[in-house]
Design a protein around this motif. Structure first.
Motif, PDB file in Angstrom:
ATOM      1  N   VAL A 340       0.654  -1.312  -0.085  1.00  0.00           N
ATOM      2  CA  VAL A 340       0.287  -0.460  -0.387  1.00  0.00           C
ATOM      3  C   VAL A 340       0.546   1.031  -0.288  1.00  0.00           C
ATOM      4  O   VAL A 340       0.859   2.548  -0.926  1.00  0.00           O
ATOM      5  N   TYR A 341       2.161   0.973   0.747  1.00  0.00           N
ATOM      6  CA  TYR A 341       2.748   2.673   0.955  1.00  0.00           C
ATOM      7  C   TYR A 341       3.224   2.568  -0.197  1.00  0.00           C
ATOM      8  O   TYR A 341       3.545   3.852  -0.989  1.00  0.00           O
ATOM      9  N   ALA A 342       3.294   1.782  -0.887  1.00  0.00           N
ATOM     10  CA  ALA A 342       5.280   1.368  -1.957  1.00  0.00           C
ATOM     11  C   ALA A 342       3.699   2.115  -3.447  1.00  0.00           C
ATOM     12  O   ALA A 342       4.071   3.124  -4.118  1.00  0.00           O
ATOM     13  N   LEU A 343       2.550   1.800  -3.352  1.00  0.00           N
ATOM     14  CA  LEU A 343       1.564   2.776  -4.087  1.00  0.00           C
ATOM     15  C   LEU A 343       1.082   4.131  -3.816  1.00  0.00           C
ATOM     16  O   LEU A 343       1.093   4.992  -4.602  1.00  0.00           O
ATOM     17  N   VAL A 344       0.967   3.953  -2.743  1.00  0.00           N
ATOM     18  CA  VAL A 344       1.049   5.663  -2.019  1.00  0.00           C
ATOM     19  C   VAL A 344       1.854   6.648  -2.670  1.00  0.00           C
ATOM     20  O   VAL A 344       1.848   7.445  -3.040  1.00  0.00           O
ATOM     21  N   ASP A 345       3.429   6.451  -2.128  1.00  0.00           N
ATOM     22  CA  ASP A 345       4.298   7.054  -3.408  1.00  0.00           C
ATOM     23  C   ASP A 345       3.862   7.414  -4.009  1.00  0.00           C
ATOM     24  O   ASP A 345       4.848   8.285  -4.838  1.00  0.00           O
ATOM     25  N   TRP A 346       3.773   6.312  -5.071  1.00  0.00           N
ATOM     26  CA  TRP A 346       3.658   6.523  -6.361  1.00  0.00           C
ATOM     27  C   TRP A 346       3.074   7.146  -6.694  1.00  0.00           C
ATOM     28  O   TRP A 346       3.071   8.356  -8.060  1.00  0.00           O
ATOM     29  N   LEU A 347       1.787   7.331  -5.866  1.00  0.00           N
ATOM     30  CA  LEU A 347       0.529   8.564  -6.448  1.00  0.00           C
ATOM     31  C   LEU A 347       0.843   9.839  -6.866  1.00  0.00           C
ATOM     32  O   LEU A 347       0.993  10.531  -7.221  1.00  0.00           O
ATOM     33  N   ARG A 348       1.589   9.418  -5.217  1.00  0.00           N
ATOM     34  CA  ARG A 348       2.088  10.929  -4.765  1.00  0.00           C
ATOM     35  C   ARG A 348       3.818  11.464  -5.585  1.00  0.00           C
ATOM     36  O   ARG A 348       3.826  12.873  -5.596  1.00  0.00           O
ATOM     37  N   ASP A 349       4.392  10.729  -6.444  1.00  0.00           N
ATOM     38  CA  ASP A 349       5.403  11.081  -6.741  1.00  0.00           C
ATOM     39  C   ASP A 349       5.232  11.322  -8.615  1.00  0.00           C
ATOM     40  O   ASP A 349       6.026  11.238  -9.118  1.00  0.00           O
ATOM     41  N   HIS A 350       4.095  10.909  -8.507  1.00  0.00           N
ATOM     42  CA  HIS A 350       3.922  10.752 -10.037  1.00  0.00           C
ATOM     43  C   HIS A 350       2.377  11.873 -10.295  1.00  0.00           C
ATOM     44  O   HIS A 350       2.092  11.410 -11.254  1.00  0.00           O
ATOM     45  N   GLN A 351       2.222  12.939  -9.859  1.00  0.00           N
ATOM     46  CA  GLN A 351       0.967  14.014 -10.612  1.00  0.00           C
ATOM     47  C   GLN A 351       1.050  14.345 -11.968  1.00  0.00           C
ATOM     48  O   GLN A 351       0.017  14.149 -12.276  1.00  0.00           O
ATOM     49  N   VAL A 353       1.927  11.850 -14.210  1.00  0.00           N
ATOM     50  CA  VAL A 353       1.451  10.750 -15.112  1.00  0.00           C
ATOM     51  C   VAL A 353      -0.068  11.332 -14.277  1.00  0.00           C
ATOM     52  O   VAL A 353      -1.339  10.856 -15.324  1.00  0.00           O
ATOM     53  N   LEU A 354      -0.571  11.173 -13.109  1.00  0.00           N
ATOM     54  CA  LEU A 354      -1.882  10.892 -12.633  1.00  0.00           C
ATOM     55  C   LEU A 354      -3.252  12.190 -13.516  1.00  0.00           C
ATOM     56  O   LEU A 354      -4.519  11.906 -13.415  1.00  0.00           O
ATOM     57  N   GLN A 355      -2.438  13.233 -14.396  1.00  0.00           N
ATOM     58  CA  GLN A 355      -3.324  14.164 -14.607  1.00  0.00           C
ATOM     59  C   GLN A 355      -4.017  13.254 -16.113  1.00  0.00           C
ATOM     60  O   GLN A 355      -5.191  14.398 -16.591  1.00  0.00           O
ATOM     61  N   HIS A 356      -3.617  12.685 -16.465  1.00  0.00           N
ATOM     62  CA  HIS A 356      -4.236  12.076 -17.953  1.00  0.00           C
ATOM     63  C   HIS A 356      -5.227  11.334 -17.384  1.00  0.00           C
ATOM     64  O   HIS A 356      -5.953  10.509 -18.092  1.00  0.00           O
ATOM     65  N   PHE A 357      -5.450  10.729 -15.750  1.00  0.00           N
ATOM     66  CA  PHE A 357      -6.544   9.673 -14.920  1.00  0.00           C
ATOM     67  C   PHE A 357      -7.127   9.947 -14.188  1.00  0.00           C
ATOM     68  O   PHE A 357      -7.027  11.479 -14.121  1.00  0.00           O
ATOM     69  N   SER A 358      -8.691   9.916 -13.694  1.00  0.00           N
ATOM     70  CA  SER A 358      -9.310  10.384 -13.095  1.00  0.00           C
ATOM     71  C   SER A 358      -9.450   9.112 -12.079  1.00  0.00           C
ATOM     72  O   SER A 358      -9.456   7.577 -12.096  1.00  0.00           O
ATOM     73  N   PHE A 359      -8.389   9.342 -10.799  1.00  0.00           N
ATOM     74  CA  PHE A 359      -7.811   9.110  -9.967  1.00  0.00           C
ATOM     75  C   PHE A 359      -9.124   8.664  -8.856  1.00  0.00           C
ATOM     76  O   PHE A 359      -9.288   9.525  -8.500  1.00  0.00           O
ATOM     77  N   GLU A 360      -9.021   7.372  -7.976  1.00  0.00           N
ATOM     78  CA  GLU A 360      -9.798   6.961  -7.642  1.00  0.00           C
ATOM     79  C   GLU A 360     -10.026   6.267  -5.929  1.00  0.00           C
ATOM     80  O   GLU A 360      -9.095   5.182  -6.431  1.00  0.00           O
ATOM     81  N   GLN A 361     -10.307   6.371  -5.262  1.00  0.00           N
ATOM     82  CA  GLN A 361     -10.137   5.327  -4.380  1.00  0.00           C
ATOM     83  C   GLN A 361     -11.186   4.154  -3.911  1.00  0.00           C
ATOM     84  O   GLN A 361     -12.360   4.635  -4.108  1.00  0.00           O
TER      85      GLN A 361
END
Length: 638
Positions: A340-351, A353-361
């Protein structure tokens, strides 16, 4: 005239239309006289081409005798034909024949054989107007849906071949295979890939099929939608519209079937969602309104979807179980929390990249903060202390860094924000700020440290409120060649300070905290002293290092690791040499290691030796001037 093999379509009294290869003789009037039904026992069989022979063999597999052996216990074909049931014909014999028909039709173009219609087995003469044209390629089906106020909703089917639309009504036809259909229409052989001949048959006699108004909605939902998915469709008075829906790549943080934390990628077109592994096809939906219905369709954008997948894989994620993504990790035995921490770190470090996606939990038990974080830091200084003040900006919250002190010291990455969202502390904080938190003390919203801990914040970005006293760059000495280590900035300052003491004939006390590299700084100084004389005849006196017995092994290892060119003599143990000439042995080495206890016991031998430096590790052993070890050390010459 020569004999030749041709293929005929003839109606069997029980099986229906069958394909039958026959041997014929061509007359001068371009007619063919049938000589016999071709079999492997025909005298002319050996003269046939290999393809023709294979076609004769295939047709022989559904002769009356061959079918009798497969589907009856009768011994005589006439008995079999009298007793065979309609169910056997429908469920077994006809499908068997059609299977062989497909093989014959497949080989017909390359065989070069002519293909003729034959009304029944009694006809022996075939004319040119009986010849069937063998079409190339696959025939297509065109569905036409019409709606008007006069007749209501209706439909009919046409055939499309070679860009020609062919009407079926009042055409002569025979069915060679039902599903998918192989049909002769108006003496043309049509091969279909995706329709049952039963759907075509009504339109050889009817103009269209009328759908009752009471059944129209269900008919559209089930029949019309499926037709539009599979076939070419024309409409008149009935709305069939291609859409270009808005497309969104949704990225969901959730658990997979094995409860492993993952990112799931979903492609959304308008209101419709598709998994990565969903088959690409024409997507068709019916919409019903108070004043009527319509059908809409759209196609997924395969190039765009591949681009979104590649965007994730090129930025540190890898595919997992078709629809999911996880962070690329060398360690595959991670705990679920670490994943989980690795995924959250990835999400936080790749803002970006996330601009091209709609992110949700998704189905996670906790909600995690995945946005950007920033730090605002400054340092205030006093006489012998300085305060490190830092504010962490997490979304809408500004949190003093002191709130994370216990988390960093305890290795706890989860911090609960006021709105119960979980903030995952960056992994680098536990390396970068651990010593700062360990040696610092909480002072309100500041971390207060002694001035000698200043090196702990050297590499941090902060605003200086007061300039701290510091050595200039000119003061720093170059690291000696041969040192098998890279000194940190504060270690290089400590090493330079030791050389400064040596150059001015001062003694000194190196009092860094435990773990900051006092031994390495001292070894660097010794290598600087002895480096130029290692390969020369003239020798400098050895250096005596006195240490607690428990640290002898550590010093030996450190010296061999960081300064392998220095020669070391370990003067310890019960087998050590005890002589007043011990100086001759010591002179062969650069470093002599001994313990406080042995120095006290052997001072009568050691006091005769002139040493270059005397280094005491754990010098609290000599803090009492009245102690025996203090008085012993006073006798050492260095």
């Amino acid at each position: 005239m020569p004999e030749k093999l041709i293929l005929t379509a003839v109606e069997h009294p029980l099986w229906g239309n069958i394909l039958q290869p026959v041997l014929v003789e061509e007359t001068e009037t371009d007619t063919f006289i049938i000589l016999e039904v071709a079999t492997e026992k025909s005298a002319y069989f050996s003269a046939l081409t290999p393809v023709e022979q294979e076609m004769v063999r295939i047709a022989g597999k559904y002769s009356d005798k061959a079918l009798m052996k497969l589907y009856s216990r009768e011994k005589v074909a006439s008995h079999f034909l009298k007793k065979v049931s309609k169910a056997t014909i429908e469920h077994y014999i006809r499908p068997c024949i059609e299977n062989y028909h497909r093989q014959l039709v497949q080989q017909l173009p390359q065989s070069g054989m002519s293909f003729f219609m034959r009304a029944n087995n009694s006809i022996r003469t075939l004319y040119s107007f009986n010849e069937i044209t063998v079409t190339d390629g696959v025939a297509e089906t065109v569905f036409n849906f019409i709606k008007d106020s006069e007749l209501g909703f209706r439909y009919f089917i046409q055939v499309k071949w070679n860009n020609e639309i062919i009407s079926l009504k009042n055409q002569m036809y025979i069915v060679l295979c039902f599903n998918p259909a192989i049909v002769v229409v108006d003496l043309k052989l049509f091969v279909f890939e995706d329709i049952d001949a039963k759907k075509l048959q009504p339109f050889f006699t009817k103009s269209n099929i009328l759908v009752p108004q009471s059944s129209e909605k269900d008919y559209i939902d089930k029949f019309v939608v499926n037709c539009i998915k599979k076939y070419e469709v024309f409409s008149d008075g009935f709305d069939i519209t291609e859409l270009k829906p808005q497309k969104t790549a949704r990225l969901l943080l959730e658990h997979d079937w094995n409860q492993r934390p993952v990112l799931r990628l979903v492609f959304q077109y308008g209101e419709h969602c598709f998994q990565i592994n969903a088959v690409f096809c024409k997507n068709v939906y019916a919409e019903h309104f108070s004043d009527g219905s319509r059908v809409v369709y759209f196609f997924r954008d395969s190039d765009w979807e591949k681009q979104m997948i590649n965007r994730l894989c090129e930025n540190g994620l890898q595919s997992h179980l078709d629809n999911y993504f996880v962070v690329c990790q060398e360690n595959t035995d991670q705990l679920p929390d670490d994943e989980v921490y690795a995924l959250v770190d990835w999400l936080r470090d790749h803002q970006d990249v996330l601009q091209h996606f709609s992110f949700e939990q998704g189905n996670m038990q906790k909600i995690y903060y995945t946005g950007e974080i920033s730090l605002e830091s400054m340092v205030n200084s006093g006489y012998d202390w300085f305060d490190f003040h830092c504010i962490v900006i997490v979304g809408k919250y500004k949190i003093p860094f002191t709130h994370f002190r216990r988390h960093i010291l305890d290795g706890n990455r989860e911090y609960t924000l006021p709105d119960n969202i979980i903030f995952i502390l960056p992994a680098e904080w536990f390396i970068r700020y651990y010593e700062l938190m360990l040696f610092g003390k909480k002072n309100g919203e500041n971390i207060r440290l002694k001035r000698y801990h200043y090196p702990l914040i050297e590499d941090l970005e902060y605003k200086k409120c007061i300039t701290l006293v510091d050595f200039s760059a000119d003061f720093l000495k170059p690291v000696p060649e041969g040192l098998q280590a890279e000194l940190r900035p504060y270690q290089q300052k400590g090493f330079s300070w030791l050389l400064y003491l040596k150059e001015n004939n001062f003694g000194g006390c190196l009092a860094d905290d435990m773990g900051l590299g006092k031994t390495l700084q001292t070894i660097a100084m010794l290598l600087h002293i002895y480096g130029d004389s290692i390969n020369k005849i003239e020798k400098l006196p050895p250096t005596l290092i006195v240490i607690p017995t428990s640290l002898l092994h550590n010093w030996m290892n450190e010296l061999k690791r960081f300064a392998p060119s220095l020669k070391i003599y370990n003067y310890s143990g019960i087998k050590r040499i005890k002589t007043k000439d011990i100086g001759k042995i010591f002179s062969r080495y650069h470093i002599v290691l001994t313990s406080y206890g042995i120095l006290r016991n052997d001072i009568n031998f050691i006091q005769s030796v002139d040493f270059h430096h005397l280094i005491l590790d754990e010098s609290q052993y000599v803090k009492n001037p009245s102690s025996q070890i203090y008085k012993t050390l006073k006798k050492v010459t260095a």
